[in-house]
Design an enzyme around this catalytic site. Structure first.
Site, PDB file in Angstrom:
ATOM      1  N   GLU A 120      35.694  43.219  33.191  1.00 44.34           N
ATOM      2  CA  GLU A 120      35.876  43.583  34.597  1.00 44.34           C
ATOM      3  C   GLU A 120      37.076  44.520  34.753  1.00 44.34           C
ATOM      4  O   GLU A 120      38.215  44.133  34.489  1.00 44.34           O
ATOM      5  CB  GLU A 120      36.102  42.298  35.416  1.00 44.34           C
ATOM      6  CG  GLU A 120      36.491  42.538  36.859  1.00 44.34           C
ATOM      7  CD  GLU A 120      36.990  41.266  37.548  1.00 44.34           C
ATOM      8  OE1 GLU A 120      37.542  41.402  38.648  1.00 44.34           O
ATOM      9  OE2 GLU A 120      36.835  40.168  36.989  1.00 44.34           O
ATOM     10  N   ASP A 177      37.940  38.092  35.476  1.00 40.02           N
ATOM     11  CA  ASP A 177      39.112  37.345  35.933  1.00 40.02           C
ATOM     12  C   ASP A 177      38.735  35.915  36.299  1.00 40.02           C
ATOM     13  O   ASP A 177      37.597  35.649  36.724  1.00 40.02           O
ATOM     14  CB  ASP A 177      39.738  38.020  37.163  1.00 40.02           C
ATOM     15  CG  ASP A 177      40.364  39.372  36.831  1.00 40.02           C
ATOM     16  OD1 ASP A 177      40.571  39.643  35.634  1.00 40.02           O
ATOM     17  OD2 ASP A 177      40.642  40.156  37.764  1.00 40.02           O
TER      18      ASP A 177
END
Length: 652
Positions: free
Chosen positions: A436, A514
């Site tokens: 990400e 995350d």
């Protein structure tokens, strides 16, 4: 059926019906050969084996109620009101039939064709395997007015069969505790068992199954419990799977018939999505690789719909050739058949090979669907219009795919610019991290082992494929990059939706996001893409989720990464003597907060990291959840979040 009738019927089900095929010795030595693995999956499989025996009694018409309990010590109780396992003397084995069933692998009434015409347990390994892998098992049989009992340990009887007293009903109760010396985990998951029992209730209309968890009391003093019962069977199953999708037609076409001596049940409907979801079962066994029953269903569906559309002259102005896939876009169907002697093949032995089944299902679907289309012209028109739209979209998607492949030849030079590839070309050794954000991607590139680890940064949230038409999916830059980096594409042939999986460049595809709400959302979007467009990668065990730590805890020279609050509390108790203020805690909200060496040490180093493998234990349940989480309908999603709020923790 009354108890008197059961007792009369049980006279023909005795020790003589129990045939012995082989012994039990190897089960404890090589348990994975018999139950798949010694982890969570194998642990739950033990319950399924026992429940399957009760379901076989239901299929034979002798059982209507099955009760499963998870006991306080993680042992399991399965109670049924069937005929009860035979207890009379078995001449060949010189012991009671109950002891034979529980101590000899593949011994049971289902090998005698006169006892069970159809059996789901034929595909399994029997309750004897459960006994072999249990530190303790107690069998209670209520049969012919008596209550019998025998206890076992690790597959060996602790004593002969005993008569405990009288019984006013009939049935079997099995209580077993999995052997902790064999299984990696012995903690049962309520939701996993509930999913299977719900599925069995849909597949066996009229049979009541219940699950009770006796490990934790609620505030009101009760235990978590559910009853699974379906009056209409597969019709309700299809509605459950599609409950989060927008219906194209209100009806569920439900077929219950028998063709060529084979009981066939099919339920099907259409929704506005672009996915095909067909779930097939043989004797309650989920055939994840399909087989002849699935081929027969698809053939009957395509042939009947095409004939209707041709007869109604609805395809005259369509310039694109309609393919089999087009008839199944937006289709949800469950196909369930019962076969006396199923022949399984394929990689996982869950592909049906009986040739006679194909024609039976084809005929059943063709006849029933033909009648439905004639009697419901409005719905028929809506379905055919959906088919034409699917063909048009498929043509557009094919053009888009060809553009992707032309621009990105897989000779090496056409790989995405953002991809930091690894030097190894051995796919079995290589892994790719879908990371990400560019920032975290940069850190991962610095921290990785270039020999076998590749990094592909993804910018922001990728397209929600649950709501997108197929050609729109292929127009997404991030998704094109994933296809190209992995090296797999859907075939360009008109009828092909198959991935050329042999071209896959990495056998570990790791989603790394995350550890916050946004990261979870991005991971779910990526998983939805894999589930809908690259499901074979999940089915073969190639997809994983990375688990970065939540905390770095320090006290003087002592420091430790902690992946959850329990580990953090253990550090506080050990080094801070329970005082949280005595510990310096760094909370990692994003991957970017770690430097390259920290990310390597905690999340990427094979020697220390924890990867969670993505599996599909139940495709129908997975489809239901993905549709609910990522689809248009808000109400089911809100209800799911409220129901599961106790299991989730969101940081402010």
């Amino acid at each position: 059926m009354t108890d008197k009738e059961k007792n009369l019927a049980s006279n023909s089900y005795s020790a003589d019906n129990i045939q012995v095929l082989e012994g039990l010795e190897a089960v404890r030595k090589r348990p994975a050969m018999y139950i798949g693995d010694i982890g969570e999956k194998g642990l739950h499989h033990l319950v399924y084996e026992v429940v399957d025996n009760s379901i076989d009694e239901a299929l034979a018409g002798f059982c209507s109620d099955i009760r499963v309990s998870i006991n306080e010590d993680n042992s399991i109780t399965v109670w049924d009101n069937g005929r009860g396992i035979p207890v009379d003397f078995h001449e060949k084995e010189q012991k009671s039939a109950l002891e034979v069933v529980l101590t000899v692998l593949h011994a049971g009434g289902k090998f005698d064709k006169g006892t069970y015409k159809v059996s789901g347990g034929l595909h399994g390994v029997g309750v004897s395997c459960v006994n072999a892998l249990s530190s303790y098992l107690r069998a209670e049989v209520r049969r012919q007015g008596k209550l019998y009992m025998q206890e076992f340990s690790c597959g060996k009887p602790l004593h002969d069969i005993e008569v405990l007293g009288d019984a006013t009903d009939s049935g079997t109760t099995i209580i077993f505790k999995p052997d902790e010396s064999i299984f990696i985990t012995t903690e049962y998951k309520y939701d996993t068992l509930a999913t299977r029992l719900r599925e069995l209730a849909f597949l066996n209309a009229g049979v009541r199954l219940s699950l009770t968890d006796l490990r934790h009391k609620k505030d009101d003093g009760s235990f978590r419990s559910e009853v699974f019962y379906s009056e209409k069977g597969l019709e309700e199953f299809v509605r459950y799977i599609d409950s989060s999708k927008e219906a194209l037609i209100d009806d569920v076409i439900h077929i219950v018939t028998e063709k060529q001596g084979i009981p066939v049940e099919v339920a099907m409907t259409y929704n506005t999505s672009y996915n095909e979801n067909i779930f097939s079962y043989v004797n309650n066994i989920h055939t994840i690789e399909g087989g002849t029953h699935l081929t027969g269903f698809r053939r009957g569906l395509s042939r009947t719909l095409k004939k209707y559309a041709d007869d109604m002259k609805m395809l005259e102005k369509v310039k694109i050739e309609i393919s089999g896939d087009d008839f199944r876009e937006g289709l949800t169907a469950v196909v369930s058949i019962k076969v006396a002697e199923p022949q399984f093949e394929g990689q996982t032995k869950t592909k049906l090979g009986n040739n006679e089944v194909m024609g039976a299902v084809d005929q059943a679907v063709g006849e029933a669907l033909g009648y439905y289309l004639e009697e419901h012209p409005k719905e028929a028109k809506i379905i055919v219009e959906k088919v034409i739209l699917a063909a048009t979209a498929r043509y557009a998607a094919r053009k888009a795919r060809e553009m992707v492949q032309r621009k990105s030849p897989l000779s090496g030079g056409g790989l995405p610019g953002k991809l930091a590839d690894c030097s190894s070309k051995d796919a079995a050794m290589c892994e790719i991290f879908l990371v990400e954000g560019d920032s975290a991607g940069g850190t991962a590139k610095q921290g990785r082992d270039r020999g076998f680890q590749a990094i592909l940064p993804l910018r922001g949230k990728i397209l929600n494929v649950e709501k997108a038409m197929p050609h729109k999916v292929l127009e997404s830059e991030e998704i094109k990059n994933i296809y190209t980096a992995l090296g797999v594409f859907i075939g360009t042939e008109e009828d092909s939706k198959e991935l050329n999986i042999e071209k896959l460049r990495y056998h570990k595809v790791v989603i790394m996001t995350d550890a916050d709400v946004d990261g979870s959302h991005i991971a779910t979007l990526i998983l939805t893409f894999f589930f809908r467009h690259m499901r074979p990668l999940i089915e073969r065990g190639y997809v994983y989720i990375a688990t970065p730590p939540l905390y770095l805890c320090k006290k003087g020279k002592f420091e430790e990464y902690c992946w959850d609050d329990r580990q953090r509390q253990a550090f506080i108790d050990k080094y801070g003597e329970g005082n949280e203020n005595a510990i310096h805690t760094q909370r990692y909200k994003g991957l970017g907060e770690m430097n390259a060496s920290q990310l390597w040490d905690t999340t990427m180093n094979p020697e220390h990291r924890t990867l969670r493998q993505v599996t599909i234990d139940n495709a129908a349940e997975a489809d239901h959840i993905f549709s609910m989480l990522m689809g248009e309908e808000v109400a089911p999603r809100r209800e799911f979040i409220e129901d599961n709020a106790t299991y989730a923790k969101i940081d402010a």
